[in-house]
Design a protein around this motif. Sequence first.
Motif, PDB file in Angstrom:
ATOM      1  N   GLN B 227       0.826  -1.213   0.000  1.00 40.11           N
ATOM      2  CA  GLN B 227       0.000   0.000   0.000  1.00 40.11           C
ATOM      3  C   GLN B 227       0.859   1.262   0.000  1.00 40.11           C
ATOM      4  O   GLN B 227       0.577   2.206  -0.724  1.00 40.11           O
ATOM      5  N   PRO B 319      -8.266  -0.901  -5.682  1.00 38.27           N
ATOM      6  CA  PRO B 319      -7.970  -2.020  -4.776  1.00 38.27           C
ATOM      7  C   PRO B 319      -6.717  -1.820  -3.948  1.00 38.27           C
ATOM      8  O   PRO B 319      -6.602  -2.387  -2.861  1.00 38.27           O
ATOM      9  N   PHE B 320      -5.771  -1.058  -4.433  1.00 42.82           N
ATOM     10  CA  PHE B 320      -4.508  -0.961  -3.704  1.00 42.82           C
ATOM     11  C   PHE B 320      -4.397   0.306  -2.868  1.00 42.82           C
ATOM     12  O   PHE B 320      -3.721   0.322  -1.855  1.00 42.82           O
ATOM     13  N   VAL B 322      -7.001   2.136  -1.401  1.00 45.59           N
ATOM     14  CA  VAL B 322      -7.827   2.080  -0.199  1.00 45.59           C
ATOM     15  C   VAL B 322      -8.293   0.648   0.000  1.00 45.59           C
ATOM     16  O   VAL B 322      -8.601  -0.059  -0.962  1.00 45.59           O
TER      17      VAL B 322
END
Lengths: 711, 649
Positions: B227, B319-320, B322
């Motif tokens: 992240q 998807p990455f 949050v």
Amino acid sequence: MKGDKLEEQDPKAPQPTPGLRKGDKLKEQDSSPPQPTPRPRKGDKHEEQRLGPEPAAPQQPTAEEEALIEFHRSYRELFEFFCNNTTIHGAIRLVCSQHNRMKTAFWAVLWLCTFCVMYWQFGLLFGEYFSYPVSLNINLNSDKLVFPAVTICTLNPYRYAEIKEELEELDRIAEQTLYDLYKYNSTALEARSRGRRDLRGTLPHPLRRLRVPPPPDGARRARGAASGVQDHNPQVDRKDWKIGFQLCNQNKSDCFYQTYSSGVDAVREWYHFHYINILSRLPETLPSLEEDTLGNFIFACRFNQVSCNQANYSHFHHPMYGNCYTFNGKNNSNLWMSSMPGINNGLSLMLRTEQNDFIPLLSTVTGARVMVHGQDEPAFMDDGGFNLRPGVETSISMRKETLDRLGGDYGDCTKNGSDVPVKNLFPSKYTQQVCIHSCFQESMIKVCGCAYIFYPRPQNVEYCDYKKHSSWGYCYYKLQADFSSDHLGCFTKCRKPCSVTSYQLSAGYSRWPSVTSQEWVFQMLSRQNNYTINNKRNGVAKVNIFFKELNYKTNSESPSVTMVTLLSNLGSQWSLWFGSSVLSVVEMAELIFDLLVITFLMLLRRFRSRYWSPGRGGRGAQEVASTPASSLPSHFCPHPTSLSLSQPGLAPSPALTAPPPAYATLGPCPSPGGITGASSSACPLGGALREERFLPPRQMLPWWEGLALED
Amino acid sequence: MAPGEKIKAKIKKNLPVTGPQAPTIKELMRWYCLNTNTHGCRRIVVSRGRLRRLLWIGFTLTAVALILWQCALLVFSFYTVSVSIKVRFQKLDFPAVTICNINPYKYSAVRHLLADLEQETREALKSLYGFPESRKRREAESWSSDLEGAQPRFSHRIPLLLFDQDEKGKVRDFFTGRKRKVSGSIIHKASNVMHIESKQVVGFQLCSNDTSDCATYTFSSGINAIQEWYKLHYMNIMAQVPLEKKINMSYSAEELLVTCFFDGVSCDARNFTLFHHPMHGNCYTFNNKENETILSTSMGGSEYGLQVILYINEEEYNPFLVSSTGAKVIIHRQDEYPFVEDVGTEIETAMVTSIGMHLTESFKLSEPYSQCTEDGSDVPIRNIYNAAYSLQICLHSCFQTKMVEKCGCAQYSQPLPPEANYCNYQQHPNWMYCYYQLHRAFVQEELGCQSVCKEACSFKEWTLTTSLAQWPSMVSEKWLLPVLTWDQGRQINKKLNKTDLAKLLIFYKDLNQRSIMESPANSIEMLLSNFGGQLGLWMSCSVVCVIEIIEVFFIDFFSIIARRQWQKAKEWWARKQAPRCPEAPRSPQGQDNPALDIDDDLPTFNSALHLPPALGTQVPGTPPPKYNTLRLERAFSNQLTDTQMLDEL
């Protein structure tokens, strides 16, 4: 010298009182003495009686050189001096004005009025001060904050290998009971259904259904129970039945039923009770937990964008809440600091909330429990805590608030708990919660003889277990009722700490992980942390704990009336009504002191003249008379003392009958005797300038003497 | 007449002031003590006995010292405040409410920008954790197949690395697979406690321009590593996108807000104003004073607050970037900047979130009572936000200014200062290293921002109480969802799902407003009356006494000294003239005698009754040596007995 003495013994009222402006005043005093206070009048009489025949020899030393301390020779003199020089307003008019009675009376009334008003005001002021009022201060501080300790528990009591047997037995009996009472058939029960009857009796305090009111045809025990049924939830149960278990005291003479309206509560409480007993049999040293427990529970931990390490947390086991981890506790080597508010600058944890090893009857909640507390406070997960839901990201924002109370006279609080009559059983600093728990434990040990398992125990006391303390349950529930109604006095004994730091929490929730990201997140967790993906969202939770703002409120108290303001107010009142000051009071004190000393001296002189002077000639009387004045400084300078005391006492020989020279030696300028004028000219003491008002010039003296002689 | 006499006569004639009441300092003191109204002083002179005098001097000085001490205490505690808390019941202004979707941009809209990054992230996941190729991912790959052949742009710049705990300094690059030597310090050393099996940690390396100085960031959890790494690149990419385009890519008000109710009256997207947040995309602010009116609620309770249903399309989430779904809501003052990341409260989907508010206003006194600032004008940090001053704004502005100063570009998540650009590694290749270093310095308070920024003097604070309930209920879901779908039909062409909706209620719990006001605890009048009290209490003194003291102890004192000096100077001058004058040697003798001085001054102040004969008869006739003794014995015999008398007192 002698001539001088004789010359001066004539005037009755000695002249050095300076401020006598009017001769008639003195005359008045002599002929018809005023009535200031009865004492001086008496003194005056004394004076007149005694002084009359006596020679006023004391004039001698003052004329030569100022002594260390000097006293007036008569009360009248003293009062004249006082009236002339006092700084007390009003009072001086009352005491010192002799013009007419009307005026005196008027002044007396005025003086009394102001005196009363002043003391009334003083009373009000002192009353206000001694009620110790406090004023509240609210400060907003903004500094770098120390991140509080965060304790997070699995809500999953761990099954110890040591007590696994007994727990299994308990589970079996519980299931059996459930079947008996509710015809609930669990799958596990099927297998063991054969030994139902035998198992029933193995545990004391069986759970049973009770009719409310209980049947009157029961045994003595049941009748005893009738009085003691504890109604926890009145009349919400199904029909007239209640579920409960019986608790008796040592000799079974008194019993009561701990009953519950809901079967769920009853079963849980009953299970809980037995679980405590089993736990207490555990050895003191807890079984070492597997190394990977933290990894099993906490998948990821970050603070301030930095990964946590082993030094940041400590572990303990709570019998009800399972494995608990305290982050940033007191044994953290360097405490976490928050220099920025916001979600990115706080603690962020990813948790596993899977429930595979749960004891079904003990914990009915899933998720995790988190609590924020100060570094040196114990984590009471019962008292304050926050449950986290699985599948949700919980963002807990904190706001710090501190409260500082003034201790001592200003409020009932304790600085560090050392003055509270309860021994702190917890290895932490004093808080009210700690004290109350310690207090309960103390009374538990005193009354029941054993310690409650959830609180620490002192040395050489065992935890309660019905195998050893058969009636502790009875005792415990009785005590609990007393405790709640404050019959134990714990709530009054435990005082509030003077400074309290609290964290106000508010939470926001969002679903985690999101649909789009869950795939890789779960994959990652399963690879890295042995997470079983089939649980999906219910097996994980995320929590962020952060400061909402770095401002923190400090509520503090300060005395609203300080000593300084009290004195100022007193001074204002005093000045307003009386116009006198502390120094005026000192003047009064001096007056009283002088009065006492003069009285003492006069008594002494009387005594001496009675026992010494009759046997002597006029000369001896003179000597004696001269001594009192000289003996006054004798209190302060030892040299004259030896002289004056030894002279009359030991050897009243004619060789030593000349005290005047001795006085002369006292002074720094020993005059060869003779004219006073010459001696003073040798010592140019003081300037030549005199204020006429206070110091009547020499010319006045004959006039003075004439007055005195007139009398 | 002696020459000294003459000099004095001259002085008296020339000096316009009559001078102090006494010729010598000792006399002056005596005169003062006898005549002053201040208690205690008189007793020093009048009392008989040395000890008594000493005691009275002690008492008087003690009283003076006490007065000074107490007055000093009063002065030092002058700047204290008293706090008053008022609770008022009134119609309250509703605060501004800013609502943001947690996901900044619709993934379908930004995907073309982020395709490379996504591709590489998936590559990294695959090589790092051996992810299986799912059907969906293969789809994604084919979607961006045109970029397949291109060289990995992002990983090349800042590669994700796998650090082996066993062999220090050896790392494996995901993409090339080769081992490279890592130099420099590992900043965030993660322990292996979070891991069960692997002893490998993931991280990335940031280097400065010349790559000699590198910092390695490692993460204990792969999720965090991915992240963080993704976010870095994401900020680089988005920094190059113009604002209009970003607004278009994000959610529109109509999309986000399905229904709206305020104070029992329906409202819609037009009541919301757009506010673009770099990390949260389009946010919408309700009651933003846009048309100069602030809405207020007439009643407390959830019926009379703001009720909105939000549409949160989970499918469009990045998807990455949050990993959680929901919205954020910030309650703030109209002129305040909504700090979404700091004070936002999350809203969960498929839930109704009730937020009860309680308003507290605080007003503090500024200098010299406390260190707060009214409007931030006296803080040497430029406010880069278009909002009223607050401590938060100051800290962020300070950091951003420092960032522009040190790194040459601005950080993406905060507003742009004038004449600066957001950082991207096309223009600023090593900004990340710079940023991380700066952030570390900031957190450790090395930048001095925390000491420069002051808090604001007045602020409003809404205490929130949040409660949650499942929404919509099983039975209401059946009719509610189709109705809402029909409502939103223009925007969304699919049936709404329960988990795409969130309901939010914001309301005042009651219309009580608590104001905490500071007011000065002491006023000048209070201080003066306290001074008066102290002066009166100890010495019965007043301002006139104080003036008297100043007069006597300063003016008269110095005038006496000055006169002495003047006389001495005159004397010295006279002596200098001596060789010419035969009588000169005599004059110092006369001058040395203190009695002479006194004599000269006496007639001027006292009733000169006794003195004229003395002056007239004695002085001129006798020769100087004899003069002294004669004088003392004859002319001043009266006077001198007075001296005795005085001593007797």
